[in-house]
Design an enzyme around this catalytic site. Structure first.
Site, PDB file in Angstrom:
ATOM      1  N   GLU A  33       0.818  -1.209   0.000  1.00  0.00           N
ATOM      2  CA  GLU A  33       0.000   0.000   0.000  1.00  0.00           C
ATOM      3  C   GLU A  33       0.852   1.259   0.000  1.00  0.00           C
ATOM      4  O   GLU A  33       1.970   1.263   0.507  1.00  0.00           O
ATOM      5  CB  GLU A  33      -0.843   0.053   1.278  1.00  0.00           C
ATOM      6  N   CYS A  71       5.984  -7.609   7.369  1.00  0.00           N
ATOM      7  CA  CYS A  71       6.899  -7.019   8.340  1.00  0.00           C
ATOM      8  C   CYS A  71       7.288  -8.073   9.371  1.00  0.00           C
ATOM      9  O   CYS A  71       6.505  -8.961   9.685  1.00  0.00           O
ATOM     10  CB  CYS A  71       6.200  -5.851   9.036  1.00  0.00           C
ATOM     11  N   CYS A  83       4.416  -5.976  15.811  1.00  0.00           N
ATOM     12  CA  CYS A  83       3.703  -5.080  16.738  1.00  0.00           C
ATOM     13  C   CYS A  83       2.243  -5.532  16.851  1.00  0.00           C
ATOM     14  O   CYS A  83       1.590  -5.817  15.844  1.00  0.00           O
ATOM     15  CB  CYS A  83       3.773  -3.635  16.248  1.00  0.00           C
ATOM     16  N   CYS A 126      -0.749  -3.705  14.843  1.00  0.00           N
ATOM     17  CA  CYS A 126      -0.519  -3.336  13.443  1.00  0.00           C
ATOM     18  C   CYS A 126      -1.011  -4.406  12.481  1.00  0.00           C
ATOM     19  O   CYS A 126      -0.722  -5.594  12.662  1.00  0.00           O
ATOM     20  CB  CYS A 126       0.974  -3.092  13.238  1.00  0.00           C
ATOM     21  N   GLY A 173       5.989  -2.372   6.561  1.00  0.00           N
ATOM     22  CA  GLY A 173       7.390  -2.794   6.670  1.00  0.00           C
ATOM     23  C   GLY A 173       8.210  -1.941   7.616  1.00  0.00           C
ATOM     24  O   GLY A 173       7.782  -0.867   8.035  1.00  0.00           O
ATOM     25  N   GLU A 174       9.397  -2.454   7.935  1.00  0.00           N
ATOM     26  CA  GLU A 174      10.322  -1.720   8.806  1.00  0.00           C
ATOM     27  C   GLU A 174      11.498  -1.256   7.936  1.00  0.00           C
ATOM     28  O   GLU A 174      12.362  -2.057   7.569  1.00  0.00           O
ATOM     29  CB  GLU A 174      10.794  -2.641   9.947  1.00  0.00           C
ATOM     30  N   SER A 192      10.469   6.293   9.332  1.00  0.00           N
ATOM     31  CA  SER A 192       9.892   5.915  10.617  1.00  0.00           C
ATOM     32  C   SER A 192      10.381   4.521  11.010  1.00  0.00           C
ATOM     33  O   SER A 192      10.363   3.598  10.199  1.00  0.00           O
ATOM     34  CB  SER A 192       8.373   5.910  10.480  1.00  0.00           C
ATOM     35  N   SER A 211       8.706   5.117  16.516  1.00  0.00           N
ATOM     36  CA  SER A 211       7.414   4.645  17.021  1.00  0.00           C
ATOM     37  C   SER A 211       7.606   4.194  18.457  1.00  0.00           C
ATOM     38  O   SER A 211       8.143   3.127  18.720  1.00  0.00           O
ATOM     39  CB  SER A 211       6.926   3.476  16.170  1.00  0.00           C
ATOM     40  N   LEU A 212       7.160   5.015  19.377  1.00  0.00           N
ATOM     41  CA  LEU A 212       7.450   4.784  20.788  1.00  0.00           C
ATOM     42  C   LEU A 212       6.309   3.998  21.454  1.00  0.00           C
ATOM     43  O   LEU A 212       6.494   2.909  21.944  1.00  0.00           O
ATOM     44  CB  LEU A 212       7.653   6.160  21.446  1.00  0.00           C
ATOM     45  N   HIS A 213       5.158   4.599  21.486  1.00  0.00           N
ATOM     46  CA  HIS A 213       3.902   3.974  21.943  1.00  0.00           C
ATOM     47  C   HIS A 213       3.812   3.580  23.422  1.00  0.00           C
ATOM     48  O   HIS A 213       2.721   3.542  23.969  1.00  0.00           O
ATOM     49  CB  HIS A 213       3.517   2.766  21.084  1.00  0.00           C
ATOM     50  N   ASN A 269      -5.760   3.305  15.010  1.00  0.00           N
ATOM     51  CA  ASN A 269      -6.681   2.834  13.981  1.00  0.00           C
ATOM     52  C   ASN A 269      -7.041   1.413  14.336  1.00  0.00           C
ATOM     53  O   ASN A 269      -6.158   0.590  14.537  1.00  0.00           O
ATOM     54  CB  ASN A 269      -5.963   2.780  12.631  1.00  0.00           C
ATOM     55  N   CYS A 309      -3.501   0.908   9.003  1.00  0.00           N
ATOM     56  CA  CYS A 309      -2.407   0.624   8.090  1.00  0.00           C
ATOM     57  C   CYS A 309      -2.446  -0.848   7.697  1.00  0.00           C
ATOM     58  O   CYS A 309      -2.579  -1.711   8.535  1.00  0.00           O
ATOM     59  CB  CYS A 309      -1.091   0.905   8.795  1.00  0.00           C
TER      60      CYS A 309
HETATM   61  N1  SAH Z   1       7.924  -0.022  10.860  1.00  0.00           N
HETATM   62  C1  SAH Z   1       7.991   1.397  10.941  1.00  0.00           C
HETATM   63  C2  SAH Z   1       7.214   2.131   9.872  1.00  0.00           C
HETATM   64  C3  SAH Z   1       5.867   1.605   9.487  1.00  0.00           C
HETATM   65  S1  SAH Z   1       4.569   1.732  10.659  1.00  0.00           S
HETATM   66  C4  SAH Z   1       7.579   1.870  12.317  1.00  0.00           C
HETATM   67  O1  SAH Z   1       7.219   1.031  13.132  1.00  0.00           O
HETATM   68  O2  SAH Z   1       7.709   3.043  12.602  1.00  0.00           O
HETATM   69  C5  SAH Z   1       4.145   3.441  10.681  1.00  0.00           C
HETATM   70  C6  SAH Z   1       3.507   3.891  11.961  1.00  0.00           C
HETATM   71  O3  SAH Z   1       2.163   3.424  12.072  1.00  0.00           O
HETATM   72  C7  SAH Z   1       4.222   3.423  13.199  1.00  0.00           C
HETATM   73  O4  SAH Z   1       4.306   4.456  14.131  1.00  0.00           O
HETATM   74  C8  SAH Z   1       3.316   2.330  13.674  1.00  0.00           C
HETATM   75  O5  SAH Z   1       3.533   2.044  15.032  1.00  0.00           O
HETATM   76  C9  SAH Z   1       1.964   2.935  13.372  1.00  0.00           C
HETATM   77  N2  SAH Z   1       0.851   2.005  13.390  1.00  0.00           N
HETATM   78  C10 SAH Z   1       0.810   0.714  13.070  1.00  0.00           C
HETATM   79  N3  SAH Z   1      -0.417   0.202  13.238  1.00  0.00           N
HETATM   80  C11 SAH Z   1      -1.178   1.212  13.675  1.00  0.00           C
HETATM   81  C12 SAH Z   1      -2.544   1.325  14.037  1.00  0.00           C
HETATM   82  N4  SAH Z   1      -3.356   0.273  13.991  1.00  0.00           N
HETATM   83  N5  SAH Z   1      -2.983   2.536  14.440  1.00  0.00           N
HETATM   84  C13 SAH Z   1      -2.165   3.596  14.492  1.00  0.00           C
HETATM   85  N6  SAH Z   1      -0.880   3.564  14.166  1.00  0.00           N
HETATM   86  C14 SAH Z   1      -0.380   2.374  13.768  1.00  0.00           C
END
Ligand code: SAH
Length: 348
Positions: free
Chosen positions: A92, A112, A116, A119, A159-160, A191, A214-216, A290, A333
């Site tokens: 995508e 990926c 996570c 995701c 992807g990462e 990212s 991406s901290l979270h 999301n 995503c």
């Molecule tokens: N792998 C990389 C880049 C792709 S993900 C990364 O982890 O940064 C891009 C961003 O979308 C990241 O911050 C990821 O944590 C976030 N993301 C993934 N799934 C999500 C979701 N369901 N809702 C909101 N953000 C999400």
């Protein structure tokens, strides 16, 4: 014989390619410029001799992506693309309109490895890396489809990117090529979920490219439970790597924080964020999660997100709630791809 994919070549590499074909180097320069002006077919390259165009047609191709599906939000101009790759895999990309120009979010891998929990891309596991040309083609294909130019790029799709470092590097250099897209490194953002050694490499190699982390979550136990990468590279090591990036580059790091209801949006989470991030050259991007139905996690309310942003701002940490673009078409995503896998879309 497999055809050579020209879209992944820098201008110098294209010149070498021309020489290898027994042509003058400047033919490579011409081809490179045509490709980045959007040519999809050698027949469009009218200043090349017909014989050379025929030879190219037999031995080489330009891009290899097909647009399989597009979802459009007419209100804000967001378009979400499903691209088909030559080997039948799909990725995508999202085209977004901002006040300062058009931005494209690209994928760097099919699937990926990072796993996570929230995701959609993690659900199907890892398939393969994308080549530099396949990453770049997402941009050229979106430009062709929309008739508009892309001015900013975020590598935030599936992807990462730092797990596909060589192809990512080639892609960033390609975008920067003067005879091609000529995009400033400052208009690019990568990212990462937090691969610490690769962040150090990235700061050395691309000091002008923006970094988003991406901290979270900010406790190791909490982050371990939603982001397995944290078991290898714990929170404090990750924050130190981000510090070294800002020291080296003088650039602000963006910390992404997807707000999950009851999981990382409580008072104690906000207090910890303030304690750990205060004083850093950073920006916190709060994103109400999301929802991906398979994960069972829900996003925080917009109101809670605004409250957290206000708390961070008053503690001196710049924070914003991400504008929800394409809200009508938005699945989380990776969801467009999952839906397509369920219903087998035809080519358009
Ligand atoms: N792998 C990389 C880049 C792709 S993900 C990364 O982890 O940064 C891009 C961003 O979308 C990241 O911050 C990821 O944590 C976030 N993301 C993934 N799934 C999500 C979701 N369901 N809702 C909101 N953000 C999400």
């Amino acid at each position: 014989m497999e055809k050579v994919h020209l879209l992944g070549f820098t201008e110098d590499e294209m010149k070498s390619f021309a020489r290898e074909m027994g042509e003058a180097a400047f033919r490579g320069k011409q081809i490179f410029r045509w490709i980045w002006r959007g040519a999809r077919d050698f027949s469009q390259m009218t200043d090349l001799p017909a014989g050379l165009r025929e030879k190219l047609d037999e031995t080489a191709c330009i891009g290899c992506l097909d647009v399989l599906d597009v979802q459009e939000d007419e209100k804000d101009g967001t378009r979400k693309f499903l691209f088909g790759l030559e080997d039948g895999n799909t990725v995508e990309g999202v085209f977004m309109k901002y006040r300062y120009g058009n931005s494209m979010c690209v994928s760097s891998q099919v699937g990926c490895k990072m796993g996570c929990k929230f995701c959609a891309s993690a659900l199907g596991g890892f398939v393969r890396d994308l080549t530099a040309g396949e990453i770049a083609d997402q941009i050229l294909s979106a430009e062709r489809y929309t008739g508009e130019k892309v001015n900013h790029v975020v590598v935030m799709g599936m992807g990462e990117p730092l797990d596909n470092y060589d192809n990512l590097s080639q892609f960033l250099r390609l975008l920067h090529e003067q005879g091609g897209k000529n995009m400033s490194y400052r208009n690019m953002t990568v990212s990462t979920s937090g691969i610490v050694p690769a962040i150090a490499m990235f700061a050395d190699d691309f000091p002008q490219v923006n970094l988003a982390v991406s901290l979270h979550r900010l406790t190791d136990s909490g982050r371990n439970s939603i982001m397995p990468v944290n078991r290898k590279y714990p929170v404090d090591e990750l924050l130190s790597a981000a510090d070294r990036y800002t020291e080296k580059t003088g650039r602000r790091v963006t910390f992404e924080y997807a707000l999950i209801d009851g999981e990382n949006d409580r008072e104690e989470d906000v207090e910890l964020m303030i304690r750990k991030l205060r004083g850093k050259l950073c920006h916190v991007n709060l994103i109400p999660l999301n929802e991906v139905k398979e994960t069972g996690l829900t996003g925080s309310s917009r109101r809670r997100a605004e409250e957290i942003a206000a708390a961070l701002n008053s503690a001196g940490i710049p924070a914003t709630v991400r504008r929800e673009l394409g809200s009508k078409i938005d699945g989380a995503c990776g969801q467009l791809r999952r839906k397509a896998q369920e219903k087998q879309l035809p080519k358009i």
